[in-house]
Design a protein around this motif. Structure first.
Motif, PDB file in Angstrom:
ATOM      1  N   SER A 170       3.503   6.312   3.120  1.00  0.00           N
ATOM      2  CA  SER A 170       3.663   6.776   4.616  1.00  0.00           C
ATOM      3  C   SER A 170       2.134   7.010   5.320  1.00  0.00           C
ATOM      4  O   SER A 170       1.319   7.503   4.987  1.00  0.00           O
ATOM      5  N   GLY A 171       2.244   6.475   6.741  1.00  0.00           N
ATOM      6  CA  GLY A 171       1.025   6.682   7.603  1.00  0.00           C
ATOM      7  C   GLY A 171       1.095   5.948   8.535  1.00  0.00           C
ATOM      8  O   GLY A 171       2.055   5.281   8.932  1.00  0.00           O
ATOM      9  N   ASN A 172       0.045   5.829   9.143  1.00  0.00           N
ATOM     10  CA  ASN A 172      -0.039   4.671  10.355  1.00  0.00           C
ATOM     11  C   ASN A 172      -0.737   3.773  10.089  1.00  0.00           C
ATOM     12  O   ASN A 172      -1.953   3.661   9.846  1.00  0.00           O
ATOM     13  N   GLU A 197       3.885   3.031  12.537  1.00  0.00           N
ATOM     14  CA  GLU A 197       4.164   4.476  11.840  1.00  0.00           C
ATOM     15  C   GLU A 197       5.280   4.030  10.576  1.00  0.00           C
ATOM     16  O   GLU A 197       6.392   3.589  10.914  1.00  0.00           O
ATOM     17  N   LEU A 198       4.789   4.015   9.229  1.00  0.00           N
ATOM     18  CA  LEU A 198       5.765   3.969   8.216  1.00  0.00           C
ATOM     19  C   LEU A 198       5.816   5.160   7.552  1.00  0.00           C
ATOM     20  O   LEU A 198       5.188   6.107   7.226  1.00  0.00           O
TER      21      LEU A 198
HETATM   22  C1  LIG Z   1       0.882   9.052  12.793  1.00  0.00           C
HETATM   23  O1  LIG Z   1       0.100   9.315  13.744  1.00  0.00           O
HETATM   24  C2  LIG Z   1       0.758  10.169  14.394  1.00  0.00           C
HETATM   25  C3  LIG Z   1      -0.111  10.670  15.757  1.00  0.00           C
HETATM   26  O2  LIG Z   1      -1.500  10.780  15.219  1.00  0.00           O
HETATM   27  C4  LIG Z   1       0.861  11.574  13.812  1.00  0.00           C
HETATM   28  O3  LIG Z   1       1.435  12.667  14.471  1.00  0.00           O
HETATM   29  C5  LIG Z   1       1.988  11.185  12.530  1.00  0.00           C
HETATM   30  O4  LIG Z   1       2.044  12.380  11.519  1.00  0.00           O
HETATM   31  C6  LIG Z   1       1.409  10.077  11.566  1.00  0.00           C
HETATM   32  N1  LIG Z   1       2.229   9.646  10.938  1.00  0.00           N
HETATM   33  C7  LIG Z   1       2.167   9.639   9.530  1.00  0.00           C
HETATM   34  C8  LIG Z   1       3.251   9.147   8.807  1.00  0.00           C
HETATM   35  O5  LIG Z   1       1.089  10.115   8.865  1.00  0.00           O
END
Ligand SMILES: *[C@@H]1O[C@H](CO)[C@@H](O)[C@H](O)[C@H]1NC(C)=O
Ligand SMILES: *[C@@H]1O[C@H](CO)[C@@H](O)[C@H](O)[C@H]1NC(C)=O
Ligand SMILES: *[C@@H]1O[C@H](CO)[C@@H](O)[C@H](O)[C@H]1NC(C)=O
Ligand SMILES: *[C@@H]1O[C@H](CO)[C@@H](O)[C@H](O)[C@H]1NC(C)=O
Ligand SMILES: *[C@@H]1O[C@H](CO)[C@@H](O)[C@H](O)[C@H]1NC(C)=O
Ligand SMILES: *[C@@H]1O[C@H](CO)[C@@H](O)[C@H](O)[C@H]1NC(C)=O
Length: 220
Positions: free
Chosen positions: A104-106, A123-124
């Motif tokens: 999970s993340g960007n 975004e996954l």
């Molecule tokens: C992706 O980035 C957004 C904005 O910075 C943040 O709110 C979000 O939690 C991030 N998504 C993940 C899955 O980490």
């Protein structure tokens, strides 16, 4: 008796200008990326990174992490591939297999040699609830005891509904652990012939999935 299979479910939605991909744990995730000019990128460079730092996938004119290039982050070894036949359409999408919560993340998809270079952000989110599992625990001519089991991270809320979409009074949810995963089960006794559905909802992921069961009571 109706036993519903678990299915993999992927959904795409847009939040702001970032694309969000929500998938189940241990499934495949396709992260989309298309160069704006839609030109043939077979001979070009593109680079996928996670959270601005981890090397996920790099392709440079045919050389990539699955055929000799080094530098890929350990987390992604052997789990990321591109779509060779799509490169001629400018499609630099990748597939991540056997997704983990830590994925999970960007993610950014960048064409660093292309001007202007504006990375795509995807975004996954891993942890979507799969279709719940309905089981018949007991039955007579007049009633049937049903159990619905769901999982996902965050743990979904589970509701039973009738065919008119009314939420039915059910027993308190029961949470259990199995194989390092949490499961939530909700039992209900139904006394009418109808089609019932068990709905699992993860509010924070805007994700909802349902399983249906049809109940025919001869004693009515
Ligand atoms: C992706 O980035 C957004 C904005 O910075 C943040 O709110 C979000 O939690 C991030 N998504 C993940 C899955 O980490
Ligand atoms: C795409 O580019 C590659 C290498 O630059 C070339 O070999 C191939 O023929 C091109 N494909 C198309 C459909 O133009
Ligand atoms: C890019 O390729 C992937 C994998 O084949 C496909 O699912 C997706 O629809 C393609 N995207 C576009 C815009 O054609
Ligand atoms: C069922 O009810 C919920 C609220 O309880 C509502 O959000 C949903 O849209 C309804 N679905 C249908 C198919 O009517
Ligand atoms: C239940 O669903 C079936 C189709 O799946 C439909 O034929 C039937 O009429 C439904 N029964 C009720 C009571 O809604
Ligand atoms: C269950 O029933 C609902 C409403 O009738 C329908 O929208 C949904 O697709 C069904 N789900 C499955 C897995 O058949």
């Amino acid at each position: 008796m109706e036993l519903l299979p678990l299915v993999c479910l992927c959904l795409l939605s847009c939040s702001g200008d970032a694309v969000r991909v929500v998938v189940e744990q241990d499934s495949d995730a396709v992260l989309p990326c298309l160069i704006s000019t839609k030109e043939n990128i077979t001979g070009k460079l593109f680079d996928w990174k996670k959270d601005g730092q981890k090397e996920v996938f790099m392709y440079d004119a045919g050389i990539h992490y699955n055929n000799g290039r080094t530098g890929q982050d350990e987390q992604f070894k052997g789990r990321v591939s591109h779509f060779q036949d799509q490169l001629k359409n400018g499609n630099a999408s990748i597939k991540i297999t056997r997704t983990k919560m830590a994925d999970s993340g960007n993610y950014s998809c960048d064409f660093p040699r292309h001007q202007p270079s504006q990375p795509f952000i995807i975004e996954l989110v891993v942890g979507a609830a799969p279709e719940p599992y309905i089981k018949i625990l007991a039955e007579t001519k007049h009633w049937r005891l049903l159990q619905c089991e769901a999982h996902g991270d965050p743990l979904p809320t589970v509701e039973w509904k009738d065919s008119d979409n009314n939420t039915l009074p059910a027993e308190k949810p029961h949470i259990s652990e199995r194989g390092g995963r949490s499961y939530v089960t909700v039992k209900i006794t139904v006394t009418k012939t109808d089609n019932y559905s068990c709905v699992a909802t993860q509010e924070t992921l805007s994700h909802q999935v349902a399983a249906n069961t049809s109940v025919l009571l001869a004693g009515e």
